[in-house]
Design an enzyme around this catalytic site. Sequence first.
Site, PDB file in Angstrom:
ATOM      1  N   ASN A   1      78.225 107.707  21.690  1.00  0.00           N
ATOM      2  CA  ASN A   1      78.237 106.661  22.720  1.00  0.00           C
ATOM      3  C   ASN A   1      79.571 106.537  23.458  1.00  0.00           C
ATOM      4  O   ASN A   1      79.585 106.259  24.660  1.00  0.00           O
ATOM      5  CB  ASN A   1      77.762 105.316  22.159  1.00  0.00           C
ATOM      6  CG  ASN A   1      78.702 104.720  21.152  1.00  0.00           C
ATOM      7  OD1 ASN A   1      79.338 105.439  20.379  1.00  0.00           O
ATOM      8  ND2 ASN A   1      78.802 103.416  21.154  1.00  0.00           N
TER       9      ASN A   1
ATOM     10  N   LYS B   1      84.419 116.197  13.959  1.00  0.00           N
ATOM     11  CA  LYS B   1      83.005 116.530  14.103  1.00  0.00           C
ATOM     12  C   LYS B   1      82.377 115.611  15.137  1.00  0.00           C
ATOM     13  O   LYS B   1      82.058 114.461  14.877  1.00  0.00           O
ATOM     14  CB  LYS B   1      82.236 116.385  12.783  1.00  0.00           C
ATOM     15  CG  LYS B   1      80.923 117.161  12.878  1.00  0.00           C
ATOM     16  CD  LYS B   1      79.766 116.569  12.117  1.00  0.00           C
ATOM     17  CE  LYS B   1      78.937 115.553  12.820  1.00  0.00           C
ATOM     18  NZ  LYS B   1      78.283 115.944  14.065  1.00  0.00           N
TER      19      LYS B   1
ATOM     20  N   GLY C   1      79.873 105.369  13.509  1.00  0.00           N
ATOM     21  CA  GLY C   1      78.454 105.654  13.736  1.00  0.00           C
ATOM     22  C   GLY C   1      77.605 104.543  13.162  1.00  0.00           C
ATOM     23  O   GLY C   1      78.056 103.392  13.036  1.00  0.00           O
TER      24      GLY C   1
ATOM     25  N   GLU D   1      83.439 102.562  10.791  1.00  0.00           N
ATOM     26  CA  GLU D   1      83.233 101.669  11.940  1.00  0.00           C
ATOM     27  C   GLU D   1      81.760 101.774  12.318  1.00  0.00           C
ATOM     28  O   GLU D   1      81.324 102.800  12.854  1.00  0.00           O
ATOM     29  CB  GLU D   1      84.126 102.089  13.113  1.00  0.00           C
ATOM     30  CG  GLU D   1      85.614 101.965  12.841  1.00  0.00           C
ATOM     31  CD  GLU D   1      86.079 100.527  12.715  1.00  0.00           C
ATOM     32  OE1 GLU D   1      85.379  99.620  13.192  1.00  0.00           O
ATOM     33  OE2 GLU D   1      87.140 100.306  12.114  1.00  0.00           O
TER      34      GLU D   1
ATOM     35  N   CYS E   1      78.942  99.601  20.529  1.00  0.00           N
ATOM     36  CA  CYS E   1      78.781  98.946  19.226  1.00  0.00           C
ATOM     37  C   CYS E   1      79.054  97.456  19.307  1.00  0.00           C
ATOM     38  O   CYS E   1      78.456  96.670  18.590  1.00  0.00           O
ATOM     39  CB  CYS E   1      79.699  99.595  18.201  1.00  0.00           C
ATOM     40  SG  CYS E   1      81.423  99.619  18.722  1.00  0.00           S
TER      41      CYS E   1
ATOM     42  N   GLU F   1      69.689  96.681  15.229  1.00  0.00           N
ATOM     43  CA  GLU F   1      70.497  97.033  16.391  1.00  0.00           C
ATOM     44  C   GLU F   1      69.601  97.834  17.353  1.00  0.00           C
ATOM     45  O   GLU F   1      69.113  98.899  16.992  1.00  0.00           O
ATOM     46  CB  GLU F   1      71.684  97.887  15.927  1.00  0.00           C
ATOM     47  CG  GLU F   1      72.670  98.229  17.002  1.00  0.00           C
ATOM     48  CD  GLU F   1      73.787  99.155  16.489  1.00  0.00           C
ATOM     49  OE1 GLU F   1      73.492 100.047  15.671  1.00  0.00           O
ATOM     50  OE2 GLU F   1      74.933  98.991  16.922  1.00  0.00           O
TER      51      GLU F   1
HETATM   52  P1  NAD Z   1      75.009 108.278  13.674  1.00  0.00           P
HETATM   53  O1  NAD Z   1      75.389 107.574  12.428  1.00  0.00           O
HETATM   54  O2  NAD Z   1      73.652 108.809  13.785  1.00  0.00           O
HETATM   55  O3  NAD Z   1      75.987 109.524  13.929  1.00  0.00           O
HETATM   56  C1  NAD Z   1      77.392 109.385  14.054  1.00  0.00           C
HETATM   57  C2  NAD Z   1      78.030 110.728  13.747  1.00  0.00           C
HETATM   58  O4  NAD Z   1      77.812 111.039  12.384  1.00  0.00           O
HETATM   59  C3  NAD Z   1      77.442 111.910  14.542  1.00  0.00           C
HETATM   60  O5  NAD Z   1      78.468 112.824  14.838  1.00  0.00           O
HETATM   61  C4  NAD Z   1      76.469 112.528  13.541  1.00  0.00           C
HETATM   62  O6  NAD Z   1      76.199 113.878  13.766  1.00  0.00           O
HETATM   63  C5  NAD Z   1      77.247 112.323  12.259  1.00  0.00           C
HETATM   64  N1  NAD Z   1      76.446 112.354  11.028  1.00  0.00           N
HETATM   65  C6  NAD Z   1      75.161 111.983  10.852  1.00  0.00           C
HETATM   66  N2  NAD Z   1      74.814 112.144   9.552  1.00  0.00           N
HETATM   67  C7  NAD Z   1      75.914 112.615   8.902  1.00  0.00           C
HETATM   68  C8  NAD Z   1      76.200 112.988   7.563  1.00  0.00           C
HETATM   69  N3  NAD Z   1      75.280 112.911   6.601  1.00  0.00           N
HETATM   70  N4  NAD Z   1      77.436 113.450   7.270  1.00  0.00           N
HETATM   71  C9  NAD Z   1      78.389 113.529   8.225  1.00  0.00           C
HETATM   72  N5  NAD Z   1      78.183 113.199   9.514  1.00  0.00           N
HETATM   73  C10 NAD Z   1      76.956 112.735   9.849  1.00  0.00           C
HETATM   74  O7  NAD Z   1      75.351 107.265  14.858  1.00  0.00           O
HETATM   75  P2  NAD Z   1      75.075 107.494  16.419  1.00  0.00           P
HETATM   76  O8  NAD Z   1      73.653 107.240  16.682  1.00  0.00           O
HETATM   77  O9  NAD Z   1      75.693 108.753  16.871  1.00  0.00           O
HETATM   78  O10 NAD Z   1      75.970 106.332  17.060  1.00  0.00           O
HETATM   79  C11 NAD Z   1      75.496 105.078  17.315  1.00  0.00           C
HETATM   80  C12 NAD Z   1      75.924 104.124  16.228  1.00  0.00           C
HETATM   81  O11 NAD Z   1      77.352 104.108  16.149  1.00  0.00           O
HETATM   82  C13 NAD Z   1      75.526 102.696  16.510  1.00  0.00           C
HETATM   83  O12 NAD Z   1      75.064 102.120  15.327  1.00  0.00           O
HETATM   84  C14 NAD Z   1      76.831 102.045  16.957  1.00  0.00           C
HETATM   85  O13 NAD Z   1      76.864 100.655  16.761  1.00  0.00           O
HETATM   86  C15 NAD Z   1      77.813 102.767  16.105  1.00  0.00           C
HETATM   87  N6  NAD Z   1      79.172 102.717  16.677  1.00  0.00           N
HETATM   88  C16 NAD Z   1      80.102 101.943  16.056  1.00  0.00           C
HETATM   89  C17 NAD Z   1      81.372 101.837  16.600  1.00  0.00           C
HETATM   90  C18 NAD Z   1      82.424 100.972  15.952  1.00  0.00           C
HETATM   91  O14 NAD Z   1      83.586 101.117  16.299  1.00  0.00           O
HETATM   92  N7  NAD Z   1      82.054 100.071  15.046  1.00  0.00           N
HETATM   93  C19 NAD Z   1      81.700 102.537  17.769  1.00  0.00           C
HETATM   94  C20 NAD Z   1      80.722 103.324  18.365  1.00  0.00           C
HETATM   95  C21 NAD Z   1      79.456 103.410  17.804  1.00  0.00           C
END
Ligand code: NAD
Length: 532
Positions: free
Chosen positions: A171, A194, A245, A267, A301, A401
Amino acid sequence: METITHSGATTLPPRITKTFVDRLTAMVTAGTAGDKRDPYEMIEVYTGAVVGELPQSSPEDVAAAAAKARAAQREWASWPLARRLAVFERMHELILSELETIADLIQIGSGKTRRMSIEESCDPPMVISHYLKHAKRILKPVKRGGAMPIIASSTEHHRPKGVVAVIAPWNFPFAVSMSDSAPALIAGNGVVLKPDNKTALCTLYGVELLRRAGLPDGLVQVVCGAGPDVGPSLIENSDYVMFTGSTATGRTIGELAGRHLIGCSLELGGKNPMIVLDDADLDEVVPSTVFSVYGNSGQACMHIERIYVHERLHDEFVRRFVAASEDLGAKAGASYDYEPEFGSLVSTDHLARVAGHVEDAEAKGATVLTGGKARPDLGPAFYEPTVLTGVTAEMAHATEETFGPVVTIYKFTDEQEAIRQANATTYGLNASVWSRNLARAERLAQRLEAGNININDGFVASFSAKATPSGGIKQSGVGTRHGDDGLLKYTDTIHVGVQKKQVLSARANMPYPKQLKSTLISLRLMRKLRIR
Ligand code: NAD
């Protein structure tokens, strides 16, 4: 140079050539062990056209990347801090001079507006600027005095952890990957990044800029792949993991980090509430809330998904906010210029999730005041700014969410009830309060369960203040970024104690009751003198 052409509503900016894309994707560590994964087809969100193939790393590639970063880290950590900071001084300028190319690459993979891509690109310079000013103070050894005055001293040192894994979402792909890597590097670590496959190009370009700024070869590595495939190897081969994430993935990362006994910063997601008190100034609330809800098409987020408005202002707020949402929807578009004010969602899969939440709510009795429809005429993943009312607990959007341009407005009479409802979530990332009376808003803020609380703003006031640590509480995260903590977390604290004279050994021949008596006298004296 071969340009990438495709049919569709938009064409890529001319500077995004095939040669350029291939140069970036060649930076991914992949195929080192011979067992090549199939590449991932990157697409332009606006059109669905393929823009290139992204190599996919295997667990062995990840181990090789971490080993390379580790080898380069030893020398990097031996550089004086001022020399490391000089690299970031140049990186700051490089980002600012390359904003347009960075924005192109962000837009290709995320579909967000040009304006938002530029705003995103400005985050790493803000973080870098903060640490250029403060890293020396934060990282310098702190002499704390020993257990006994004069004859003992104790000093806190901060050593880089070694190799930090930085896992970034789609995002804010450039901001998160660069802003989280910068302090890790400044602290003296190597980094294995990554990115999400969909948005890897802008991250790769950021790494190219870091190298141009003077970062030693090998110090930052990029691995790409499906999270569950590369994640375990990444964490096994790192000394710390910085993850941004979803809460579900964060839990997995936390478990992996726990198994390897390494630290992590998580985060995660949010279900962020806003409370509009009866004395709020709607002229300020409404335009700011449009950004807080719909900025980045609601894929932020900290964005607001629940709005609680006092009954005195409720109807007027709804009228104005719905009109502003429609106005914004009319300015949606897929384009690499500054014209559109509202962009696409990241993918058709994500569109299905967002639309699913709205359909579920509507089927269970919620009212869609505006929006609630996809806009295939603009691009495959566009969805209208959407306002709901009448959302109840059994609807997915009430508690999960949605992460899209969808918000629910609730009316409240009693402030205590508004606070209770705002806190009725497992998340705790961000909350917002609006009032003309700052003291009143601050009192209320003290009772909100969120790691970031914004008074008379949605989320920018806290997110843009890089001197203060920021993170989620409850299920929204572990740890913080920004501020002193945002740098110190990438270090091990080493305690060096110095005993200048072995005074205790002088008592060794005393009978123990006499030793105890002198110990008790010392302890009482130390308390009186406020020592220890
Ligand atoms: P996601 O958890 O699906 O993926 C995030 C990252 O983790 C990606 O690069 C993904 O490939 C990787 N990933 C997935 N499974 C993994 C594993 N088992 N091991 C290692 N890496 C893995 O999240 P998303 O859909 O990409 O992002 C959206 C989410 O992120 C929303 O929930 C949003 O609120 C959150 N977010 C939080 C913040 C914050 O600062 N709190 C900032 C931005 C986004």
